[in-house]
Write a protein that holds these residues in place. Structure first.
Motif, PDB file in Angstrom:
ATOM      1  N   GLY A   1       0.821  -1.206   0.000  1.00  0.00           N
ATOM      2  CA  GLY A   1       0.000   0.000   0.000  1.00  0.00           C
ATOM      3  C   GLY A   1       0.857   1.259   0.000  1.00  0.00           C
ATOM      4  O   GLY A   1       0.578   2.218  -0.723  1.00  0.00           O
ATOM      5  N   ALA A   2       1.919   1.232   0.794  1.00  0.00           N
ATOM      6  CA  ALA A   2       2.820   2.385   0.837  1.00  0.00           C
ATOM      7  C   ALA A   2       3.532   2.579  -0.496  1.00  0.00           C
ATOM      8  O   ALA A   2       3.692   3.710  -0.972  1.00  0.00           O
ATOM      9  N   VAL A   3       3.945   1.465  -1.123  1.00  0.00           N
ATOM     10  CA  VAL A   3       4.609   1.550  -2.430  1.00  0.00           C
ATOM     11  C   VAL A   3       3.659   2.146  -3.467  1.00  0.00           C
ATOM     12  O   VAL A   3       4.050   2.994  -4.281  1.00  0.00           O
ATOM     13  N   LEU A   4       2.399   1.719  -3.438  1.00  0.00           N
ATOM     14  CA  LEU A   4       1.405   2.261  -4.366  1.00  0.00           C
ATOM     15  C   LEU A   4       1.234   3.770  -4.171  1.00  0.00           C
ATOM     16  O   LEU A   4       1.151   4.526  -5.138  1.00  0.00           O
ATOM     17  N   ALA A   5       1.179   4.195  -2.924  1.00  0.00           N
ATOM     18  CA  ALA A   5       0.978   5.624  -2.651  1.00  0.00           C
ATOM     19  C   ALA A   5       2.170   6.463  -3.087  1.00  0.00           C
ATOM     20  O   ALA A   5       2.006   7.583  -3.565  1.00  0.00           O
ATOM     21  N   LEU A   6       3.369   5.905  -2.948  1.00  0.00           N
ATOM     22  CA  LEU A   6       4.581   6.685  -3.185  1.00  0.00           C
ATOM     23  C   LEU A   6       5.106   6.600  -4.611  1.00  0.00           C
ATOM     24  O   LEU A   6       5.801   7.506  -5.070  1.00  0.00           O
ATOM     25  N   THR A   7       4.786   5.514  -5.318  1.00  0.00           N
ATOM     26  CA  THR A   7       5.363   5.326  -6.653  1.00  0.00           C
ATOM     27  C   THR A   7       4.333   5.340  -7.766  1.00  0.00           C
ATOM     28  O   THR A   7       4.702   5.393  -8.933  1.00  0.00           O
TER      29      THR A   7
ATOM     30  N   ALA B   1       0.566   3.785  -9.711  1.00  0.00           N
ATOM     31  CA  ALA B   1      -0.206   2.562  -9.921  1.00  0.00           C
ATOM     32  C   ALA B   1       0.652   1.351 -10.237  1.00  0.00           C
ATOM     33  O   ALA B   1       0.270   0.223  -9.957  1.00  0.00           O
ATOM     34  N   GLY B   2       1.824   1.549 -10.875  1.00  0.00           N
ATOM     35  CA  GLY B   2       2.646   0.407 -11.258  1.00  0.00           C
ATOM     36  C   GLY B   2       3.364  -0.266 -10.109  1.00  0.00           C
ATOM     37  O   GLY B   2       3.885  -1.373 -10.266  1.00  0.00           O
ATOM     38  N   GLY B   3       3.396   0.376  -8.928  1.00  0.00           N
ATOM     39  CA  GLY B   3       4.138  -0.179  -7.807  1.00  0.00           C
ATOM     40  C   GLY B   3       3.561  -1.456  -7.242  1.00  0.00           C
ATOM     41  O   GLY B   3       4.248  -2.213  -6.555  1.00  0.00           O
ATOM     42  N   GLY B   4       2.289  -1.737  -7.529  1.00  0.00           N
ATOM     43  CA  GLY B   4       1.644  -2.937  -6.992  1.00  0.00           C
ATOM     44  C   GLY B   4       2.191  -4.233  -7.540  1.00  0.00           C
ATOM     45  O   GLY B   4       1.881  -5.307  -7.013  1.00  0.00           O
ATOM     46  N   ILE B   5       3.020  -4.166  -8.584  1.00  0.00           N
ATOM     47  CA  ILE B   5       3.579  -5.387  -9.164  1.00  0.00           C
ATOM     48  C   ILE B   5       4.504  -6.095  -8.176  1.00  0.00           C
ATOM     49  O   ILE B   5       4.804  -7.279  -8.323  1.00  0.00           O
ATOM     50  N   LEU B   6       4.952  -5.397  -7.136  1.00  0.00           N
ATOM     51  CA  LEU B   6       5.815  -6.011  -6.128  1.00  0.00           C
ATOM     52  C   LEU B   6       5.043  -6.891  -5.157  1.00  0.00           C
ATOM     53  O   LEU B   6       5.652  -7.571  -4.330  1.00  0.00           O
ATOM     54  N   ALA B   7       3.707  -6.908  -5.252  1.00  0.00           N
ATOM     55  CA  ALA B   7       2.913  -7.696  -4.307  1.00  0.00           C
ATOM     56  C   ALA B   7       3.209  -9.186  -4.430  1.00  0.00           C
ATOM     57  O   ALA B   7       3.383  -9.879  -3.423  1.00  0.00           O
ATOM     58  N   VAL B   8       3.265  -9.698  -5.653  1.00  0.00           N
ATOM     59  CA  VAL B   8       3.472 -11.137  -5.843  1.00  0.00           C
ATOM     60  C   VAL B   8       4.829 -11.599  -5.319  1.00  0.00           C
ATOM     61  O   VAL B   8       4.901 -12.603  -4.595  1.00  0.00           O
ATOM     62  N   PRO B   9       5.952 -10.906  -5.638  1.00  0.00           N
ATOM     63  CA  PRO B   9       7.223 -11.339  -5.046  1.00  0.00           C
ATOM     64  C   PRO B   9       7.218 -11.334  -3.518  1.00  0.00           C
ATOM     65  O   PRO B   9       7.795 -12.225  -2.890  1.00  0.00           O
TER      66      PRO B   9
ATOM     67  N   ALA C   1      -5.319  -7.304  -2.935  1.00  0.00           N
ATOM     68  CA  ALA C   1      -4.732  -6.171  -2.219  1.00  0.00           C
ATOM     69  C   ALA C   1      -4.579  -4.951  -3.120  1.00  0.00           C
ATOM     70  O   ALA C   1      -4.959  -3.837  -2.756  1.00  0.00           O
ATOM     71  N   VAL C   2      -4.018  -5.176  -4.306  1.00  0.00           N
ATOM     72  CA  VAL C   2      -3.798  -4.061  -5.229  1.00  0.00           C
ATOM     73  C   VAL C   2      -5.132  -3.454  -5.655  1.00  0.00           C
ATOM     74  O   VAL C   2      -5.273  -2.227  -5.761  1.00  0.00           O
ATOM     75  N   GLY C   3      -6.131  -4.314  -5.895  1.00  0.00           N
ATOM     76  CA  GLY C   3      -7.449  -3.829  -6.301  1.00  0.00           C
ATOM     77  C   GLY C   3      -8.108  -2.973  -5.242  1.00  0.00           C
ATOM     78  O   GLY C   3      -8.682  -1.912  -5.542  1.00  0.00           O
ATOM     79  N   MET C   4      -8.030  -3.412  -3.972  1.00  0.00           N
ATOM     80  CA  MET C   4      -8.641  -2.634  -2.893  1.00  0.00           C
ATOM     81  C   MET C   4      -7.930  -1.299  -2.703  1.00  0.00           C
ATOM     82  O   MET C   4      -8.558  -0.253  -2.540  1.00  0.00           O
ATOM     83  N   ALA C   5      -6.600  -1.336  -2.744  1.00  0.00           N
ATOM     84  CA  ALA C   5      -5.843  -0.091  -2.591  1.00  0.00           C
ATOM     85  C   ALA C   5      -6.114   0.851  -3.764  1.00  0.00           C
ATOM     86  O   ALA C   5      -6.265   2.065  -3.580  1.00  0.00           O
ATOM     87  N   ALA C   6      -6.194   0.282  -4.973  1.00  0.00           N
ATOM     88  CA  ALA C   6      -6.479   1.107  -6.146  1.00  0.00           C
ATOM     89  C   ALA C   6      -7.875   1.713  -6.057  1.00  0.00           C
ATOM     90  O   ALA C   6      -8.096   2.848  -6.491  1.00  0.00           O
ATOM     91  N   ALA C   7      -8.834   0.956  -5.507  1.00  0.00           N
ATOM     92  CA  ALA C   7     -10.199   1.466  -5.367  1.00  0.00           C
ATOM     93  C   ALA C   7     -10.233   2.695  -4.460  1.00  0.00           C
ATOM     94  O   ALA C   7     -10.951   3.666  -4.741  1.00  0.00           O
TER      95      ALA C   7
ATOM     96  N   GLY D   1      -1.774   0.879   4.609  1.00  0.00           N
ATOM     97  CA  GLY D   1      -0.486   1.403   4.162  1.00  0.00           C
ATOM     98  C   GLY D   1      -0.638   2.519   3.147  1.00  0.00           C
ATOM     99  O   GLY D   1       0.086   3.517   3.183  1.00  0.00           O
ATOM    100  N   LEU D   2      -1.606   2.364   2.240  1.00  0.00           N
ATOM    101  CA  LEU D   2      -1.859   3.397   1.235  1.00  0.00           C
ATOM    102  C   LEU D   2      -2.301   4.699   1.888  1.00  0.00           C
ATOM    103  O   LEU D   2      -1.775   5.782   1.580  1.00  0.00           O
ATOM    104  N   LEU D   3      -3.271   4.607   2.787  1.00  0.00           N
ATOM    105  CA  LEU D   3      -3.799   5.816   3.435  1.00  0.00           C
ATOM    106  C   LEU D   3      -2.739   6.493   4.288  1.00  0.00           C
ATOM    107  O   LEU D   3      -2.658   7.723   4.339  1.00  0.00           O
TER     108      LEU D   3
END
Length: 272
Positions: A16-22, A24-32, A52-58, A234-236
């Motif tokens: 969530g923090a990565v998504l907020a700071l970088t 929409a593309g930052g969510g690709i790190l979720a799977v690793p 997770a990425v979908g909820m944060a993106a919403a 984390g996003l908020l």
């Protein structure tokens, strides 16, 4: 030892923090993170990462709607194609062995991180972050403030939805690294609107993929729920720091971490 739900929530908060700071593309790190942090296989990690990425993106998309920067018609059109394509990607994911799937993900991760590095270097040089816009079949009508819907515009947006949907189902990625460059290339929207519209597409496509995974019985809710909840928190939390921390240097750091994660994934796959 930290119990799995608490560890999942903590890892989700990082995403969530990565998504907020970088972006929409930052969510690709979720799977690793799910593969290395919780020991999930690629097939298990993909739908959990998407949840997770979908909820944060919403959350990000709703904030964009409040600001009036989401192009909701374009987002709905791209997402409709993406939702239709996602089950095809999910079906392919279950037919492929875990090894080739992990290697495919590593290639996509390196590509996404390389684009992030290129974007950051352009910003540091004072250039447009996604390069010059030369082909724009979708342009705003200045009188109405809406996109002009033409056949080339619909075709470009449909291809964007198709690719993001396939990658969503196949690899569990939101597709921001596809949608943002596409909207930048095909439209003359300002960057704030591009990112917000991309988040709306990711939220809708991810919802479709999560529903397909749930129906197919491959969604691990015991891990997915705390991971997704942590991502939203984390996003908020990180949004409050984004204006001070976000920038090209931080994007370079996360891109470097992503490339390292891809290399570790390759080594893990080839070594097993």
């Amino acid at each position: 030892m930290i119990e799995q739900p608490f560890l999942a929530a903590g890892l989700g908060a990082i995403i969530g923090a990565v998504l907020a700071l970088t972006g929409a593309g930052g969510g690709i790190l979720a799977v690793p993170l799910l593969v290395f942090g919780l020991g999930l296989s690629m097939v298990e990690a993909a739908p959990v990462g998407l949840l997770a990425v979908g909820m944060a993106a919403a959350v990000g998309a709703l904030l964009g709607l409040r600001q009036g920067v989401v192009r909701y018609r374009a987002a709905a059109f791209v997402a409709l194609i993406g939702v239709a394509a996602a089950p095809v990607g999910l079906m392919l994911a279950h037919q492929l062995p875990d090894g080739p799937l992990a290697l495919t993900f590593a290639v996509v991760l390196v590509y996404a991180c390389a684009r992030m590095l290129l974007k950051a270097s352009r910003e540091l040089r004072g250039q447009p972050p996604l390069g010059q816009r030369s082909l724009m079949p979708c342009v705003l009508n200045p009188a109405q403030g809406r996109l002009r819907w033409t056949l080339p515009c619909a075709r470009a947006l449909a291809f964007t939805g198709l690719l993001s949907g396939l990658l969503s189902g196949l690899l569990g990625v939101g597709g921001g690294f596809v949608i943002i460059p596409a909207l930048s290339r095909y439209t003359n929207l300002p960057m704030k609107s591009i990112v917000a519209t991309s988040l709306a597409v990711i939220a809708l496509v991810s919802t479709g993929s999560v529903i397909s995974a749930s129906i197919g019985g491959v969604m691990h809710w015991a891990v997915g729920a705390p991971f997704a909840g942590g991502a939203v928190v984390g996003l908020l939390a990180a949004r409050q720091l984004a204006s001070r921390l976000a920038g090209p240097r931080l994007q370079q750091l996360f891109a470097t971490v992503g490339i390292c994660a891809a290399l570790l994934l390759v080594m893990k796959t080839l070594g097993s």
